[in-house]
Design a protein around this motif. Structure first.
Motif, mmCIF file in Angstrom:
data_model
loop_
_atom_site.group_PDB
_atom_site.id
_atom_site.type_symbol
_atom_site.label_atom_id
_atom_site.label_comp_id
_atom_site.label_asym_id
_atom_site.label_seq_id
_atom_site.Cartn_x
_atom_site.Cartn_y
_atom_site.Cartn_z
ATOM 1 N N PHE A 1 0.783 -1.172 0.013
ATOM 2 C CA PHE A 1 -0.161 -0.153 -0.218
ATOM 3 C C PHE A 1 0.959 1.077 -0.010
ATOM 4 O O PHE A 1 0.701 2.223 -0.822
ATOM 5 C CB PHE A 1 -0.897 -0.066 1.168
ATOM 6 N N ILE A 2 1.988 1.205 0.896
ATOM 7 C CA ILE A 2 2.949 2.382 0.820
ATOM 8 C C ILE A 2 3.681 2.494 -0.475
ATOM 9 O O ILE A 2 3.654 3.620 -0.810
ATOM 10 C CB ILE A 2 3.703 2.314 2.183
ATOM 11 N N LEU A 3 4.443 1.358 -0.830
ATOM 12 C CA LEU A 3 5.171 1.624 -1.940
ATOM 13 C C LEU A 3 4.411 1.954 -3.341
ATOM 14 O O LEU A 3 4.951 2.574 -4.212
ATOM 15 C CB LEU A 3 5.976 0.140 -2.092
ATOM 16 N N ALA A 4 3.091 1.606 -3.464
ATOM 17 C CA ALA A 4 2.477 2.156 -4.448
ATOM 18 C C ALA A 4 2.348 3.533 -4.532
ATOM 19 O O ALA A 4 2.373 4.199 -5.598
ATOM 20 C CB ALA A 4 1.009 1.423 -4.542
ATOM 21 N N GLN A 5 2.104 4.252 -3.357
ATOM 22 C CA GLN A 5 1.952 5.560 -3.145
ATOM 23 C C GLN A 5 3.360 6.236 -3.476
ATOM 24 O O GLN A 5 3.625 7.228 -4.165
ATOM 25 C CB GLN A 5 1.506 5.852 -1.894
ATOM 26 N N VAL B 1 -5.044 -5.098 -6.332
ATOM 27 C CA VAL B 1 -4.079 -3.875 -7.103
ATOM 28 C C VAL B 1 -4.102 -2.792 -5.914
ATOM 29 O O VAL B 1 -5.001 -2.222 -5.382
ATOM 30 C CB VAL B 1 -5.087 -3.346 -8.292
ATOM 31 N N TYR B 2 -3.139 -2.538 -5.621
ATOM 32 C CA TYR B 2 -2.735 -1.530 -4.569
ATOM 33 C C TYR B 2 -2.493 -0.081 -5.256
ATOM 34 O O TYR B 2 -1.950 0.012 -6.249
ATOM 35 C CB TYR B 2 -1.400 -1.896 -3.711
ATOM 36 N N GLY B 3 -3.158 1.020 -4.845
ATOM 37 C CA GLY B 3 -3.062 2.266 -5.355
ATOM 38 C C GLY B 3 -4.123 2.480 -6.515
ATOM 39 O O GLY B 3 -4.061 3.499 -7.020
ATOM 40 N N GLN B 4 -5.026 1.472 -6.546
ATOM 41 C CA GLN B 4 -6.010 1.616 -7.570
ATOM 42 C C GLN B 4 -6.965 2.600 -7.398
ATOM 43 O O GLN B 4 -7.409 3.163 -8.604
ATOM 44 C CB GLN B 4 -6.773 0.330 -7.621
ATOM 45 N N ASP B 5 -7.175 3.248 -6.433
ATOM 46 C CA ASP B 5 -8.097 4.345 -6.231
ATOM 47 C C ASP B 5 -7.218 5.703 -6.328
ATOM 48 O O ASP B 5 -8.071 6.764 -5.933
ATOM 49 C CB ASP B 5 -8.607 4.132 -4.878
#
Length: 415
Positions: free
Chosen positions: A288-292, A310-314
Motif C-alpha cells: 500500500f505504501i510503496l504504490a504511493q 491492486v494497490y493504489g488503484q483508487d
C-alpha cells in the motif's frame, strides 16, 4: 468521517477495505465475506489488541459498530444463525464460502486466538509465530524430484519452477516471508497434499505483442522478497530492500493518523524499527505504501486463489507493475521482448488502462492460472504436520501456531 479505511484479516488472508459509515450492516458483512472468504451469515468481527469480539446488530449502519478509520479487524467464522421458525422443517444447506483472498498467509487465524503463549512465543506477534511454525515444518524436508510438488518444494525455492533460473531458498527465510498477508513478504511453492498438475509454462504470450510474453523473474528468498520484487519491477534492481524498508518507515512516521496502532497492528515506533530489520517480511501495508511512493499501481497475483489485488488503484495512477505470490514468496512479473530474452530487455511498467495493458493483464492471468493448475503454491491452511516433540498430528498453519503457543514446541515436519 463518512468513509472508513479498515485493515481486515480473515482465514484466507488480509485486505484493506473502504466502506461508507452510512452503509448498512448487511452490505458491510457482504463486503467482508468477499474479502475474507467467510460467509456473511457466519462472520464474527474482532478488534483491538488483544482482539475482542464486536457485537454486530442484525440491522443498522456501519457507524453503529464504533469503528475508527485505520482500525484492524479480525474476521473469523462462527456458527451460522439458527433458521427462522417457519423454516425449521426445511433442510438446511450450509452457505458456500466466496473465493478466498490472496495471501497468503492466513495470519488472521492466529490473531483471533489467544495471545498469551508459552515461553519463547509470548514476545512474538502472531505473524512471527506463524512463520516460525511453518519454517520448522519445511526446514528438514528432503529435496523432491523434478515432478514432485511437496513441502520440500516450498523450502527449496525453485522446486516446480521451469527453467534453471530458480534459485534455492533457505527454508526458514521462505516461511518467514509467508506471514504477513495478502500479499505478504514471501513466495509460493506447492505444499498442498494433492498431486501436482504438471509443469507450468515459463511464460505466456501477450496477444498482439509481436512475440512478447509475460515471464516470472525469480527473486532471492532472503526475507526481503517483497521489497526486492518491488525494486525489480520499479527500478530493475533486486537490491532495494534496505532502502525501501526505510521508505516504508518514513511514510509511517510522517502520517501517524493513517498509520495508527490499529492499522499497523503494533505501536508506530515499534513497527518502524521492526520493518527495517532485514529478517522481517512485508505484506499488504508495505505494498500500500510503496504504490504511493512510486505513484504506480502494484498488482499482486496470488497463485492459490488466482486473485489479483491492486494497490493504489483508487489513486488515479496511470501505470501498473506486477508481482506474483505463491503463499510464501513474492517474485516479479515482466514483459519479455521474446521467449528467452535477457532481463535487460524486460518491460515491467505499463499503462494499465490501455489496450496493450489489457493484453498484458490477460497474459499474466493465464500464466497465474497455469501455475495454479500445476499446483505451484503453498497451501498453508491445509498441509498436514506432525510435532517432532510430542508427535501429535496437526493440520495447517492455524493448528501449528496454536500448538506452538500452547506448548512452546516449534519442531514440525510435514507428513
Amino acid at each position: 468521517m463518512s468513509s472508513l479505511t479498515l485493515r481486515c484479516r480473515g482465514p484466507s488472508g488480509q485486505a484493506t477495505v473502504t466502506v461508507d459509515a452510512a452503509s448498512s450492516i448487511a452490505d458491510f458483512l457482504a463486503l467482508l465475506a468477499e474479502k475474507t472468504g467467510v460467509p456473511a451469515a457466519c462472520i464474527e468481527i474482532l478488534s483491538g489488541f488483544p482482539p475482542k469480539q464486536i457485537q454486530v446488530p442484525a440491522e443498522g449502519a456501519v457507524s453503529a459498530l464504533g469503528l475508527a478509520n485505520g482500525d484492524t479487524l479480525t474476521v473469523r467464522q462462527g456458527a451460522a444463525p439458527p433458521p427462522p421458525p417457519a423454516a425449521s422443517q426445511q433442510p438446511q444447506v450450509a452457505p458456500s464460502a466466496p473465493a478466498a483472498s490472496p495471501a497468503a498467509a492466513g495470519a488472521a487465524a492466529a490473531a483471533a486466538g489467544a495471545l498469551d503463549g508459552a515461553a519463547g512465543f509470548a514476545d512474538m506477534d502472531e505473524d512471527e509465530m506463524l512463520a516460525r511454525a511453518i519454517a520448522a515444518s519445511l526446514e528438514q524436508q528432503p529435496q523432491p524430484g523434478p515432478a514432485s510438488a511437496s513441502a520440500a518444494g516450498a523450502a527449496a525455492g525453485g522446486s516446480g519452477r521451469p527453467g534453471p533460473a530458480a534459485t534455492p531458498r533457505p527454508p526458514a527465510a521462505a516461511a518467514a516471508s509467508a506471514a504477513a498477508a495478502a500479499p505478504s513478504g514471501g513466495a509460493p511453492r506447492s505444499v498442498s497434499n494433492a498431486p501436482a498438475g504438471g509443469p507450468a509454462p515459463a511464460s505466456m504470450p501477450v496477444a498482439g505483442g509481436d512475440g512478447s510474453c509475460v515471464v516470472r523473474r525469480v527473486i532471492d528468498s532472503d526475507n526481503s522478497c517483497l521489497f526486492n520484487a518491488v525494486g525489480y519491477v520499479m527500478e530493475g534492481s533486486r537490491s532495494t530492500a534496505a532502502r525501501l524498508r526505510r521508505v516504508v518507515a518514513d511514510a509511517v512516521r510522517s502520517d501517524p493518523f493513517t498509520f495508527n496502532e490499529g492499522f499497523l497492528g503494533k505501536p508506530l515506533d515499534g513497527y518502524c524499527d521492526w520493518i527495517q530489520q532485514s529478517d522481517k517480511w512485508g505484506g499488504a501495508i508495505e505494498l500500500f505504501i510503496l504504490a504511493q511512493h512510486y505513484r504506480r499501481e502494484i498488482a499482486a497475483f496470488d497463485i492459490r486463489t488466482k486473485r489479483c489485488d491492486v494497490y493504489g488503484q483508487d489513486k488515479g495512477y496511470a501505470d501498473r507493475v506486477l508481482l506474483i505470490y505463491d503463499g510464501l514468496h513474492y517474485d516479479a512479473l515482466a514483459v519479455a521482448a521474446f521467449e528467452g530474452a535477457p532481463e535487460e530487455l524486460d518491460v515491467t511498467c505499463f499503462e494499465a488502462r490501455s489496450g496493450g495493458g489489457a493484453a498484458i493483464m490477460a497474459a499474466a492471468e493465464k500464466l497465474v492460472a497455469a501455475t495454479n493448475a500445476a499446483r505451484q503454491f503453498t497451501d498453508t491452511a491445509n498441509f498436514t504436520l506432525r510435532c517432532g516433540v510430542c508427535q501429535i498430528g496437526l493440520k495447517g498453519e492455524k493448528e501449528a501456531v496454536e500448538h506452538a503457543k500452547a506448548t512452546g514446541h516449534s519442531n514440525f515436519a510435514e507428513y
